[in-house]
Design an enzyme around this catalytic site. Structure first.
Site, PDB file in Angstrom:
ATOM      1  N   GLU A 506      29.891  43.965  37.720  1.00 33.60           N
ATOM      2  CA  GLU A 506      29.614  45.365  38.102  1.00 33.60           C
ATOM      3  C   GLU A 506      29.350  45.517  39.603  1.00 33.60           C
ATOM      4  OE1 GLU A 506      27.029  47.720  35.706  1.00 33.60           O
ATOM      5  OE2 GLU A 506      27.870  46.980  33.839  1.00 33.60           O
TER       6      GLU A 506
HETATM    7  C1  LIG Z   1      31.145  37.190  33.038  1.00 34.55           C
HETATM    8  C2  LIG Z   1      31.936  38.334  33.548  1.00 34.55           C
HETATM    9  C3  LIG Z   1      32.079  39.486  32.773  1.00 34.55           C
HETATM   10  C4  LIG Z   1      32.884  40.531  33.218  1.00 34.55           C
HETATM   11  N1  LIG Z   1      33.105  41.617  32.408  1.00 34.55           N
HETATM   12  C5  LIG Z   1      34.014  42.544  32.790  1.00 34.55           C
HETATM   13  C6  LIG Z   1      34.421  43.586  31.898  1.00 34.55           C
HETATM   14  O1  LIG Z   1      33.917  43.701  30.784  1.00 34.55           O
HETATM   15  N2  LIG Z   1      35.366  44.452  32.313  1.00 34.55           N
HETATM   16  C7  LIG Z   1      35.952  44.375  33.541  1.00 34.55           C
HETATM   17  O2  LIG Z   1      36.810  45.170  33.846  1.00 34.55           O
HETATM   18  N3  LIG Z   1      35.583  43.402  34.421  1.00 34.55           N
HETATM   19  C8  LIG Z   1      34.651  42.490  34.066  1.00 34.55           C
HETATM   20  N4  LIG Z   1      34.288  41.488  34.944  1.00 34.55           N
HETATM   21  C9  LIG Z   1      34.889  41.466  36.264  1.00 34.55           C
HETATM   22  C10 LIG Z   1      33.882  41.692  37.381  1.00 34.55           C
HETATM   23  O3  LIG Z   1      33.561  43.034  37.501  1.00 34.55           O
HETATM   24  C11 LIG Z   1      34.543  41.106  38.644  1.00 34.55           C
HETATM   25  O4  LIG Z   1      34.403  39.710  38.502  1.00 34.55           O
HETATM   26  C12 LIG Z   1      33.940  41.581  39.900  1.00 34.55           C
HETATM   27  O5  LIG Z   1      34.348  42.878  40.143  1.00 34.55           O
HETATM   28  C13 LIG Z   1      34.307  40.709  41.105  1.00 34.55           C
HETATM   29  O6  LIG Z   1      35.665  40.413  41.146  1.00 34.55           O
HETATM   30  P1  LIG Z   1      36.134  38.889  41.366  1.00 34.55           P
HETATM   31  O7  LIG Z   1      35.350  38.042  40.436  1.00 34.55           O
HETATM   32  O8  LIG Z   1      37.589  38.856  41.255  1.00 34.55           O
HETATM   33  O9  LIG Z   1      35.662  38.535  42.815  1.00 34.55           O
HETATM   34  P2  LIG Z   1      36.464  38.857  44.204  1.00 34.55           P
HETATM   35  O10 LIG Z   1      36.838  40.291  44.237  1.00 34.55           O
HETATM   36  O11 LIG Z   1      37.536  37.829  44.329  1.00 34.55           O
HETATM   37  O12 LIG Z   1      35.337  38.629  45.262  1.00 34.55           O
HETATM   38  C14 LIG Z   1      35.020  37.327  45.807  1.00 34.55           C
HETATM   39  C15 LIG Z   1      33.850  37.493  46.760  1.00 34.55           C
HETATM   40  O13 LIG Z   1      34.212  38.340  47.846  1.00 34.55           O
HETATM   41  C16 LIG Z   1      33.238  39.353  48.009  1.00 34.55           C
HETATM   42  N5  LIG Z   1      33.894  40.553  48.506  1.00 34.55           N
HETATM   43  C17 LIG Z   1      35.004  41.163  48.044  1.00 34.55           C
HETATM   44  N6  LIG Z   1      35.283  42.244  48.777  1.00 34.55           N
HETATM   45  C18 LIG Z   1      34.327  42.332  49.717  1.00 34.55           C
HETATM   46  C19 LIG Z   1      34.046  43.234  50.780  1.00 34.55           C
HETATM   47  N7  LIG Z   1      34.822  44.270  51.044  1.00 34.55           N
HETATM   48  N8  LIG Z   1      32.966  43.001  51.553  1.00 34.55           N
HETATM   49  C20 LIG Z   1      32.172  41.945  51.300  1.00 34.55           C
HETATM   50  N9  LIG Z   1      32.374  41.077  50.322  1.00 34.55           N
HETATM   51  C21 LIG Z   1      33.440  41.257  49.540  1.00 34.55           C
HETATM   52  C22 LIG Z   1      32.622  39.546  46.638  1.00 34.55           C
HETATM   53  O14 LIG Z   1      31.321  40.069  46.755  1.00 34.55           O
HETATM   54  C23 LIG Z   1      32.634  38.127  46.114  1.00 34.55           C
HETATM   55  O15 LIG Z   1      31.477  37.497  46.550  1.00 34.55           O
HETATM   56  C24 LIG Z   1      33.489  40.449  34.493  1.00 34.55           C
HETATM   57  C25 LIG Z   1      33.298  39.313  35.286  1.00 34.55           C
HETATM   58  C26 LIG Z   1      32.540  38.255  34.830  1.00 34.55           C
HETATM   59  C27 LIG Z   1      32.396  37.058  35.698  1.00 34.55           C
END
Ligand SMILES: Cc1cc2nc3c(=O)[nH]c(=O)nc-3n(C[C@H](O)[C@H](O)[C@H](O)COP(=O)(O)OP(=O)(O)OC[C@H]3O[C@@H](n4cnc5c(N)ncnc54)[C@H](O)[C@@H]3O)c2cc1C
Length: 817
Positions: A506
């Site tokens: 989230e």
């Molecule tokens: C256990 C789990 C349950 C989940 N459940 C759901 C669900 O039910 N439905 C759903 O749709 N999604 C779900 N998600 C997805 C979750 O919302 C995403 O993992 C989250 O949005 C982050 O995306 P990412 O993991 O691809 O990280 P990335 O987007 O690859 O980010 C990597 C890092 O870069 C940082 N970052 C990215 N952009 C910026 C910026 N502009 N400035 C500074 N820092 C930045 C992030 O903070 C992070 O630290 C789930 C994820 C997990 C791990």
């Protein structure tokens, strides 16, 4: 001649000082332009009458204040400035605009405004539970918790047992947000937070499973945007658990940048139930979706296109949300991810050219393309409750167990909790637990009073989960090897392992801290910036000039006021600010007011200097966001203390938490100034913000020692701090065992002291029982006292012991399950 000159110079200087003081006073109190002008004019008139006309002052006054007060003159200047602004300001995309418009602003806006209204603050409603909610907590919730065995769930089954799944569905644990008319429980946000806190104090896996249907997903979207038919069909089914929902937004290449999803729907004609209808062919490849493997109803976000113009003349309709029953042909679910040994159901889902009718769109075809708006608008409530409750459960469990463990675990013949290094960690655990609970409680009550605070919810999500991770790390360190060895006796490690899940979900915390909190906060919480931006986007020039003029000149007055306030409050250490409370908290209210002014002032200068570039300067915006967040957390602490009736036993923990937050605020401001993009300006700003240097220190060692001791004794502070965790009286519960060991230990100590003196020797850990027997035989202690020593030692060993396994038990591989 010389005398007259000297006299006149004196008079000129005095009048100048009087006028400047009056101007500063008006700015400090945020008097309107009209009132300020009238006050200055009155001073000049009075001076003219008694001491002759001060021509220079009158000329300056008329030159500045007359045009400012004459709207038609001022607007000429505003019109020019509007054109300059239009050239500089980046155009806000529709997606950005929707995120900016979403939700409401609440107490965080007061923090941003530089002059918090404490009366309003104390009038915010207190978080309370209804009788029905209380009964649920004492009934079905207790029963659910007593059915949960986290080791069995996380290590052996990697799922909840079927009877727990059934109980959750039957008792309405998936229906907290669904109104009663649809068969749901219709609970307040506060009640949800209490239920989720308790479950999470026992099992993050069970907590996550219960959280998801009550957070942003099908039910929430249906209630706000669904057609009546959709609501009537789905909400009762979701409430009874006949449908298990999930919501799929995240795609492989679109995580944080969720607006960039490649998943798509193409509007076309197709066969549906034997008839040709207009529908959508959906293709998606989602991952990380909680509950997807077991879902019967898939909430899906995708980009919708209408190449044949079947809905209208717009081809690219934008992000759209639909509900797809998972038994629809082509929907692939079932495979699971394995999130950090917290095996709640989570997995990928895919579909290729899956044809569904248009009325699968939430709200029907009219809502085609409105998905992003729907999502951002509904995000705040869930974001402020689900993950923060998970954090709250974790920190309460860690406080309860770590405090007790530190007291019963002895090394070098003293409890480890008496060693100052450990005390530091214990104080952090206690203080941060109080902060997490306060933030959650305060914000839940805000949501229950009708707010959808988008910035506050980001603060709460980001900081409760970050604090929970800190607490988990400290808890692990204090437990040492006890928390490292996995097994049913280990109550700490799963919270530690699972902490990064809440950090990521989230809105991942780095993004939320450095971009969202301040980025959204600076526009939404600032009283004038959004109005200025909106004016620059207004096509109607007359209206645009009028709105821009009003916002701009109010903004100038606001900025000048904040500068004066910040300097004055710094110079007087905010001691002259009226205290809303007369006890020890009064000083903290004064300091929050001071730093609120500093934040407002620094924000304006930073935005002025960096403009749109600030979006990329996340190290600066992150620190400004930290100022805002810590002021919000400090307010939450004050509110919780106030609403609890200002109990004496909370005094030290409140003090510790406030001193921590305010120190963090100060250091964030210091970081902004040290790294200010224009070096000399940073130095000049430091004179305004910290005219007497950095005034605050972190919580003192003395205070930390007090807090650490309180956490190790079963007294009011410890009990209330951990109230709401699942403290079962069942013999099998780890929390029960650790608390029992603590209580017995404290009862045993005077007996040990007595027989040690009588025997003339001090018992080391392993000698307590043999020496007690010797004392019993010599008549130094009674049989009952001896029995207590045996019970206490047994309880202590039960807690400090860890699990071990036969080699064949260790061959438990994921692939075998
Ligand atoms: C256990 C789990 C349950 C989940 N459940 C759901 C669900 O039910 N439905 C759903 O749709 N999604 C779900 N998600 C997805 C979750 O919302 C995403 O993992 C989250 O949005 C982050 O995306 P990412 O993991 O691809 O990280 P990335 O987007 O690859 O980010 C990597 C890092 O870069 C940082 N970052 C990215 N952009 C910026 C910026 N502009 N400035 C500074 N820092 C930045 C992030 O903070 C992070 O630290 C789930 C994820 C997990 C791990």
């Amino acid at each position: 001649m010389l005398d007259w000159y000297k006299l006149n110079i004196k008079g000129v200087a005095m009048l100048t000082i009087i006028l400047l003081l009056a101007l500063m006073g008006a700015l400090y109190h945020r008097a309107s332009l009209k009132v300020t002008s009238l006050v200055l004019a009155a001073i000049l008139v009075a001076w003219s009458a008694y001491d002759g006309i001060p021509y220079v002052h009158w000329i300056l006054f008329l030159a500045i204040f007359v045009p400012l007060n004459l709207t038609f003159v001022r607007r000429k200047l505003s019109a020019r400035l509007l054109d300059v602004f239009k050239g500089i300001m980046p155009r806000i995309s529709d997606t950005e605009q929707e995120a900016l418009d979403a939700g409401t602003v609440w107490w965080e806006a007061e923090m941003f405004g530089g002059k918090p209204n404490w009366k309003r603050f104390h009038n915010f409603q207190k978080a309370t539970l209804s009788k029905e909610e209380q009964e649920f907590i004492e009934g079905p919730l207790e029963e659910l918790c007593s059915m949960i065995n986290d080791w069995q769930i996380t290590h052996i089954d990697r799922d909840l047992p079927p009877e727990v799944w059934n109980f959750i569905k039957e008792k309405g644990f998936f229906s907290f947000i669904i109104p009663k008319e649809y068969g749901g429980l219709g609970f307040s946000s506060y009640a949800q937070s209490r239920v989720l806190t308790k479950i999470n104090s026992l099992s993050a896996t069970a907590g996550s499973i219960v959280s998801v249907p009550n957070s942003l997903g099908p039910a929430e979207l249906l209630m706000h945007y669904g057609t009546q038919e959709q609501r009537d069909h789905y909400l009762p089914r979701l409430a009874k658990g006949e449908d298990v929902p999930c919501f799929a937004l995240t795609a492989i290449e679109a995580g944080s940048d969720a607006g960039g999803i490649p998943d798509k729907g193409v509007i076309c004609k197709g066969q549906w139930n034997g008839k040709e209808v207009v529908g959508m062919k959906l293709t998606w490849n989602k991952r990380y979706i909680t509950l997807a493997p077991v879902a019967s109803l898939l909430g899906l976000a995708f980009k919708l296109y209408d190449p044949e113009g079947l809905l209208g003349d717009k081809e690219d309709l934008g992000i759209t949300c639909a509900l797809i029953p998972t038994d629809t042909d082509g929907v692939e679910i079932g495979r699971r991810h394995y999130p950090l040994s917290t095996p709640f159901q989570n997995g990928p889902t895919t579909g290729k050219d899956v044809f569904v009718p248009l009325d699968y769109i939430i709200g029907g075809p009219d809502n085609a393309g409105k998905g992003w708006r729907m999502l951002v608008d509904c995000l705040s409530a869930g974001r402020a409750i689900s993950l923060p409750s998970s954090a709250n459960g974790g920190v309460k469990m860690a406080s309860y167990t770590t405090g007790a463990y530190a007291r019963i675990r002895r090394q070098f013949n003293v409890p480890v909790g008496y060693m100052e290094g450990v005390m530091e960690a214990l104080a952090r655990i206690a203080g941060k637990t109080y902060m997490v609970d306060s933030m959650l409680t305060f914000t839940a009550s805000g949501i229950d009073s009708g707010e959808k605070p988008s910035v506050a919810s980001a603060i709460v999500k980001c900081h409760t989960t970050a604090l929970a991770r800190d607490v988990a790390c400290d808890g692990m360190d204090v437990h040492g090897g006890k928390a490292v060895m996995m097994g049913p006796k280990n109550y700490m490690a799963r919270a530690y392992q699972g902490a990064p899940i809440s950090i990521t979900v989230e809105g991942a915390n780095i993004l939320t801290r450095s971009l969202i909190i301040y980025g959204q906060g600076s526009i939404r919480c600032h009283p004038y910036v959004l109005k200025e931006i909106q004016a620059t986007q207004n096509e109607n020039r007359k209206e645009a000039i009028k709105d821009f003029d009003k916002a701009l000149f109010s903004h100038v007055g606001f900025a000048m006021s904040n500068k004066i306030r910040t300097f004055w409050l710094g110079l007087t250490a905010s001691l002259l600010v009226k205290k809303p409370q007369s006890d020890f908290t009064g000083r903290y209210y004064q300091r929050i007011t001071r730093f609120s002014s500093a934040l407002a002032f620094l924000s304006d200068v930073t935005m002025g200097v960096l403009g749109g570039e600030l979006k990329r300067r996340e190290m600066i915006s992150g620190r400004l966001g930290d100022m805002l967040s810590n002021l919000y957390i400090a307010s939450s602490v004050l509110k919780m203390y106030h609403d609890k009736g200002r109990p004496e036993h909370d005094k030290e923990i409140v003090q510790w938490s406030l001193e921590h937050c305010l120190y963090e605020t100060q250091m964030a401001a210091d970081g902004v100034l040290k790294n200010f993009p224009i070096g000399w300006l940073g130095k000049a700003l430091r004179i305004v913000v910290f005219p007497l240097g950095l005034p605050l220190s972190p919580p003192s060692d003395k205070l930390s020692r007090k807090l650490a001791r309180q956490l190790q004794e079963p007294q009011a502070m410890r009990e209330e701090l951990t109230h709401g965790a699942f403290k079962s009286e069942s013999e099998g519960s780890n929390l029960y065992k650790v608390d029992k060991a603590l209580r017995l230990q404290l009862e045993m100590e005077p007996i040990v002291k007595k027989f040690s003196q009588a025997l003339g020797k001090r018992a080391g850990n392993h000698q307590v029982v043999p020496f007690a027997k010797e004392a019993l035989d010599a008549g130094h202690i009674t049989q009952d006292e001896y029995q207590l020593v045996l019970d206490a030692e047994e309880a202590r060993l039960e807690v400090i012991n860890v699990d071990d396994f036969a080699p064949e038990e260790m061959k438990h591989h994921l692939s075998e399950n």
